[in-house]
Design an enzyme around this catalytic site. Structure first.
Site, PDB file in Angstrom:
ATOM      1  NE  ARG A   1      -2.924  -0.779  -0.985  1.00 47.86           N
ATOM      2  CZ  ARG A   1      -2.702  -1.852  -1.719  1.00 47.86           C
ATOM      3  NH1 ARG A   1      -2.730  -3.061  -1.205  1.00 47.86           N
ATOM      4  NH2 ARG A   1      -2.440  -1.734  -3.000  1.00 47.86           N
TER       5      ARG A   1
ATOM      6  CG  HIS B   1      -9.468   7.032   9.135  1.00 48.05           C
ATOM      7  ND1 HIS B   1     -10.263   7.043   8.010  1.00 48.05           N
ATOM      8  CD2 HIS B   1     -10.316   7.093  10.192  1.00 48.05           C
ATOM      9  CE1 HIS B   1     -11.536   7.109   8.376  1.00 48.05           C
ATOM     10  NE2 HIS B   1     -11.598   7.144   9.694  1.00 48.05           N
TER      11      HIS B   1
ATOM     12  CB  CYS C   1       6.518   0.978  19.787  1.00 49.28           C
ATOM     13  SG  CYS C   1       7.115  -0.405  20.770  1.00 49.28           S
TER      14      CYS C   1
ATOM     15  CB  CYS D   1       7.526   1.500  24.018  1.00 51.22           C
ATOM     16  SG  CYS D   1       8.768   2.255  22.946  1.00 51.22           S
TER      17      CYS D   1
ATOM     18  CB  CYS E   1      10.525  -0.301  18.894  1.00 47.83           C
ATOM     19  SG  CYS E   1      10.589   1.154  19.947  1.00 47.83           S
TER      20      CYS E   1
ATOM     21  CB  CYS F   1      11.258  -1.064  23.780  1.00 47.86           C
ATOM     22  SG  CYS F   1       9.858  -1.392  22.687  1.00 47.86           S
TER      23      CYS F   1
HETATM   24 ZN   LIG Z   1       9.115   0.511  21.585  1.00 51.97          ZN
END
Ligand SMILES: [Zn+2]
Length: 367
Positions: A132, A184, A192, A197, A239, A242
């Site tokens: 997309r 949206h 994340c 986080c 991420c 984290c």
């Molecule tokens: Zn994270």
């Protein structure tokens, strides 16, 4: 048990105690249909098209010629954009013309674009969303996006664009980021999966977020016969804070709309000067605006390429109207809701990439 059954079997002719007599129900239904019939022909005449602007009907729309001057004099404008704005850029909607779900490979789009599917198969979900993203990046903003961009330039803090499109085209046309609310989300945001986080990568228009999501073959991977790139969960975007998975930053089917974007929209509709950075100048202007009171009314709501029948669009219209707004609808089909258009509003039928520049360009640059 047996007696209940026999009662059920005869209920069509013998109403049980406490139920409305059958004949009365029929009468109510007949009244409803009679009213429905009376209203239907009226609906057909509600909105003049470009070919019959003078028909008399229950709603008297304003003449199109009056629109540019009204835009020029409007101090506060809210604009609601939907799929029709991006249609002529070639962006497909989730559903086809008949309202049927589109498919990507063997999957219904309304299944692919869910949190449940992401949890089940993050690799396939990411491949779909990367596809997309490619489609959107290969498309170009059209003259409708450009006309809105110019309007935003001209109106500054007096306009807020509530964008329901996730394709990034309005953003790429150059509309200033702080004047857009994305209810949206966006295909070009990533966040994340660990909400604690909170990491978000906003408006990342990079061709390919990670190597593995590239479509090396160049074929249409939405086609079930095209081989999918070979990619593992470990190769997906992760991420940087984290190391959890990142997910596409769009609002999937069944998820709540972004609370902060709803808040920002409501603040604007209710006369708050949204998005002030909190410096002395802003605080001063906010105070002046607050004391000006009535000046905070909404002059105009521009609705582009969206049926505006569902929440929160219908709610935004209601609030804008309550705060004094006239409504201008730009769409291929006229709104069917009884409350979208009223006396003195506008309806411009056609492709928004044509009608928006026609009706907005004239006012650009005037003071
Ligand atoms: Zn994270």
């Amino acid at each position: 048990m047996a007696s209940e059954k026999s009662q059920e079997a005869t209920s069509s002719s013998m109403p049980a105690t406490g139920q409305l007599p059958h004949s009365f129900k029929n009468e109510l239904r007949a009244q409803f249909f009679a009213r429905d019939k009376r209203e239907k022909p009226a609906l057909d005449n509600l909105v003049p098209t470009s070919s019959n602007t003078n028909i008399s009907s229950t709603i008297r729309l304003a003449p199109p010629e009056a629109f540019p001057a009204y835009v020029a004099s409007s101090k506060r404008i809210i604009c609601l954009t939907g799929a029709g704005l991006s249609a002529s850029s070639g962006i497909q909607t989730f559903r086809d013309k008949n309202g049927k779900d589109r498919f990507w490979r063997d999957y219904q789009v309304s299944v692919l674009a869910t949190a449940a599917f992401f949890k089940e198969d993050p690799v396939l979900s990411w491949l779909y969303h990367a596809d997309r993203r490619r489609e959107a990046l290969n498309a170009e903003p059209n003259a409708g996006h450009e006309a809105l961009k110019q309007l935003v330039e001209r109106k500054g803090e007096g306009i807020l664009v509530v964008n329901q499109n996730i394709d990034g085209l309005l953003e790429r046309s150059g509309v200033r980021e702080e004047r857009i609310v994305r209810v949206h989300g966006s295909l070009f945001d990533m966040r994340c999966v660990d909400e604690g986080c909170g990491f978000v990568d906003r408006q990342n228009f990079a061709e390919s977020i990670v190597e593995g999501l590239k479509n090396e073959s160049g074929g249409n991977i939405g086609d079930v016969d095209t081989r999918l790139p070979d990619i593992a969960v470990a190769d997906l975007p992760h991420c940087p804070k984290c190391n959890s998975l990142l997910r596409p930053g769009i609002v999937w089917f069944g998820e709540d709309l972004s609370a902060s974007s709803l808040q920002k929209t409501n603040d604007f509709l209710e006369g708050e000067l949204g998005n002030s950075a909190g410096n002395a100048e802003d605080t001063q202007s906010k105070r002046e605006s607050a004391s000006a009171g009535k000046d905070e009314k909404i002059d105009l709501m521009i609705i582009v390429g969206t049926s505006a029948m569902v929440w929160p669009a219908a709610d935004f219209i209601h609030k804008a109207r309550k705060n004094g707004a006239k409504i201008a609808v730009f769409d291929q089909v006229r709104p069917v809701g009884s409350d979208v258009l009223r006396d003195g509003d506008w309806f411009f039928q056609g492709d928004a990439a044509v009608t928006l520049p026609e009706m907005l360009t004239e006012t650009v640059g005037e003071e």
